[in-house]
Write a protein that holds these residues in place. Sequence first.
Motif, PDB file in Angstrom:
ATOM      1  N   TRP A  21      29.717  52.761  58.478  1.00 32.23           N
ATOM      2  CA  TRP A  21      31.046  53.353  58.390  1.00 32.23           C
ATOM      3  C   TRP A  21      31.028  54.447  57.329  1.00 32.23           C
ATOM      4  O   TRP A  21      30.511  54.241  56.214  1.00 32.23           O
ATOM      5  CB  TRP A  21      32.112  52.318  58.016  1.00 32.23           C
ATOM      6  N   TYR A  22      31.610  55.607  57.701  1.00 25.63           N
ATOM      7  CA  TYR A  22      31.748  56.741  56.792  1.00 25.63           C
ATOM      8  C   TYR A  22      33.225  57.103  56.683  1.00 25.63           C
ATOM      9  O   TYR A  22      33.995  56.910  57.629  1.00 25.63           O
ATOM     10  CB  TYR A  22      31.010  57.975  57.328  1.00 25.63           C
ATOM     11  N   LYS A  23      33.579  57.703  55.545  1.00 19.93           N
ATOM     12  CA  LYS A  23      34.931  58.238  55.354  1.00 19.93           C
ATOM     13  C   LYS A  23      34.813  59.740  55.135  1.00 19.93           C
ATOM     14  O   LYS A  23      33.989  60.192  54.313  1.00 19.93           O
ATOM     15  CB  LYS A  23      35.594  57.591  54.132  1.00 19.93           C
ATOM     16  N   GLN A  24      35.613  60.519  55.870  1.00 18.35           N
ATOM     17  CA  GLN A  24      35.653  61.978  55.658  1.00 18.35           C
ATOM     18  C   GLN A  24      37.029  62.352  55.140  1.00 18.35           C
ATOM     19  O   GLN A  24      38.034  62.138  55.824  1.00 18.35           O
ATOM     20  CB  GLN A  24      35.344  62.744  56.945  1.00 18.35           C
ATOM     21  N   ASP A  25      37.070  62.929  53.939  1.00 14.36           N
ATOM     22  CA  ASP A  25      38.362  63.247  53.336  1.00 14.36           C
ATOM     23  C   ASP A  25      38.888  64.585  53.832  1.00 14.36           C
ATOM     24  O   ASP A  25      38.284  65.226  54.688  1.00 14.36           O
ATOM     25  CB  ASP A  25      38.258  63.210  51.795  1.00 14.36           C
ATOM     26  N   SER A  26      40.006  64.984  53.258  1.00 10.51           N
ATOM     27  CA  SER A  26      40.685  66.196  53.745  1.00 10.51           C
ATOM     28  C   SER A  26      39.868  67.461  53.489  1.00 10.51           C
ATOM     29  O   SER A  26      40.078  68.476  54.136  1.00 10.51           O
ATOM     30  CB  SER A  26      42.054  66.327  53.096  1.00 10.51           C
ATOM     31  N   LYS A  27      38.914  67.391  52.556  1.00 13.33           N
ATOM     32  CA  LYS A  27      38.043  68.544  52.299  1.00 13.33           C
ATOM     33  C   LYS A  27      36.759  68.467  53.109  1.00 13.33           C
ATOM     34  O   LYS A  27      35.805  69.200  52.845  1.00 13.33           O
ATOM     35  CB  LYS A  27      37.722  68.632  50.806  1.00 13.33           C
ATOM     36  N   LYS A  28      36.716  67.582  54.070  1.00 12.73           N
ATOM     37  CA  LYS A  28      35.581  67.428  54.989  1.00 12.73           C
ATOM     38  C   LYS A  28      34.371  66.756  54.335  1.00 12.73           C
ATOM     39  O   LYS A  28      33.292  66.752  54.922  1.00 12.73           O
ATOM     40  CB  LYS A  28      35.125  68.771  55.583  1.00 12.73           C
ATOM     41  N   GLU A  51      46.950  52.180  51.530  1.00 12.50           N
ATOM     42  CA  GLU A  51      47.499  53.080  50.520  1.00 12.50           C
ATOM     43  C   GLU A  51      47.454  54.510  51.050  1.00 12.50           C
ATOM     44  O   GLU A  51      46.683  54.829  51.964  1.00 12.50           O
ATOM     45  CB  GLU A  51      46.683  52.976  49.230  1.00 12.50           C
ATOM     46  N   LEU A  52      48.274  55.372  50.418  1.00 13.09           N
ATOM     47  CA  LEU A  52      48.320  56.772  50.845  1.00 13.09           C
ATOM     48  C   LEU A  52      46.927  57.407  50.812  1.00 13.09           C
ATOM     49  O   LEU A  52      46.550  58.178  51.696  1.00 13.09           O
ATOM     50  CB  LEU A  52      49.264  57.576  49.945  1.00 13.09           C
ATOM     51  N   GLY A  53      46.155  57.054  49.788  1.00  7.20           N
ATOM     52  CA  GLY A  53      44.826  57.649  49.616  1.00  7.20           C
ATOM     53  C   GLY A  53      43.810  57.214  50.656  1.00  7.20           C
ATOM     54  O   GLY A  53      42.698  57.744  50.707  1.00  7.20           O
ATOM     55  N   ASP A  54      44.183  56.255  51.496  1.00  9.62           N
ATOM     56  CA  ASP A  54      43.269  55.825  52.558  1.00  9.62           C
ATOM     57  C   ASP A  54      43.330  56.774  53.756  1.00  9.62           C
ATOM     58  O   ASP A  54      42.493  56.667  54.661  1.00  9.62           O
ATOM     59  CB  ASP A  54      43.627  54.403  53.028  1.00  9.62           C
ATOM     60  N   SER A  55      44.289  57.683  53.756  1.00 13.61           N
ATOM     61  CA  SER A  55      44.388  58.648  54.854  1.00 13.61           C
ATOM     62  C   SER A  55      43.126  59.491  54.902  1.00 13.61           C
ATOM     63  O   SER A  55      42.725  60.094  53.888  1.00 13.61           O
ATOM     64  CB  SER A  55      45.603  59.555  54.658  1.00 13.61           C
ATOM     65  N   ALA A  56      42.481  59.505  56.049  1.00 12.11           N
ATOM     66  CA  ALA A  56      41.189  60.185  56.202  1.00 12.11           C
ATOM     67  C   ALA A  56      40.751  60.010  57.645  1.00 12.11           C
ATOM     68  O   ALA A  56      41.424  59.347  58.437  1.00 12.11           O
ATOM     69  CB  ALA A  56      40.139  59.573  55.263  1.00 12.11           C
ATOM     70  N   VAL A  57      39.584  60.590  57.949  1.00 17.17           N
ATOM     71  CA  VAL A  57      38.948  60.305  59.238  1.00 17.17           C
ATOM     72  C   VAL A  57      37.798  59.344  58.964  1.00 17.17           C
ATOM     73  O   VAL A  57      36.966  59.593  58.075  1.00 17.17           O
ATOM     74  CB  VAL A  57      38.432  61.580  59.925  1.00 17.17           C
ATOM     75  N   TYR A  58      37.750  58.268  59.705  1.00 18.85           N
ATOM     76  CA  TYR A  58      36.709  57.251  59.538  1.00 18.85           C
ATOM     77  C   TYR A  58      35.755  57.337  60.723  1.00 18.85           C
ATOM     78  O   TYR A  58      36.174  57.293  61.883  1.00 18.85           O
ATOM     79  CB  TYR A  58      37.326  55.849  59.436  1.00 18.85           C
ATOM     80  N   PHE A  59      34.466  57.474  60.399  1.00 20.04           N
ATOM     81  CA  PHE A  59      33.443  57.589  61.426  1.00 20.04           C
ATOM     82  C   PHE A  59      32.537  56.368  61.398  1.00 20.04           C
ATOM     83  O   PHE A  59      32.082  55.934  60.338  1.00 20.04           O
ATOM     84  CB  PHE A  59      32.560  58.821  61.197  1.00 20.04           C
ATOM     85  N   CYS A  60      32.246  55.878  62.575  1.00 23.35           N
ATOM     86  CA  CYS A  60      31.225  54.867  62.759  1.00 23.35           C
ATOM     87  C   CYS A  60      29.965  55.583  63.228  1.00 23.35           C
ATOM     88  O   CYS A  60      30.042  56.630  63.898  1.00 23.35           O
ATOM     89  CB  CYS A  60      31.711  53.880  63.823  1.00 23.35           C
TER      90      CYS A  60
END
Lengths: 110, 110
Positions: free
Chosen positions: A34-41, A82-91
């Motif tokens: 699992w990866y997390k991609q934030d708003s800055k990619k 939480e608000l900070g969990d907003s992101a794109v999650y990649f498997c």
Amino acid sequence: DTAVSQTPKYLVTQMGNDKSIKCEQNLGHDTMYWYKQDSKKFLKIMFSYNNKELIINETVPNRFSPKSPDKAHLNLHINSLELGDSAVYFCASSQLLQQFFGPGTRLTVL
Amino acid sequence: GIQVEQSPPDLILQEGANSTLRCNFSDSVNNLQWFHQNPWGQLINLFYIPSGTKQNGRLSATTVATERYSLLYISSSQTTDSGVYFCAVERFSGNTPLVFGKGTRLSVIA
């Protein structure tokens, strides 16, 4: 014939809720991520499982709990969003070292 | 931890032009991969190339492991090449995380 699939594609929810994202791969790979991609990619690994066993846990809050019922599935459960969990999650999955990614799940926490 | 720097951060090309994207890394690696994230967010694995040179159509990549850099060449660029190109490295094979650079955002205009 999708190789790595994730559901849902979009997830909009309120703060404090609990949600799950599912991932399945039909490539016969032993390792899933699992990866997390934030708003800055920026892409950062969260977890890695090999044959249903956790091998990488990158300082992710305890609210995130991965579960691998078999080596073709790696689900991600998130408690108390939480608000900070907003992101794109990649498997992703890999057999040797080359990694193949799912389409991503865009999580928006309001 | 290992640092991955990609350059340039942004690149605008006319269709048909060639380009070279660079990835520098701060330590020896056993795993290096290039990915393309298209404008719809899908992450595609382009190359697994810890050393040497590989070609796939209009794309080729070269990694000089002893000098800690990798290059991605795009020839005769097309508008479908637009997106973000990521380099990712891993120090040891398998049980350490793949560390991503911040990416090069490529825009190919007709």
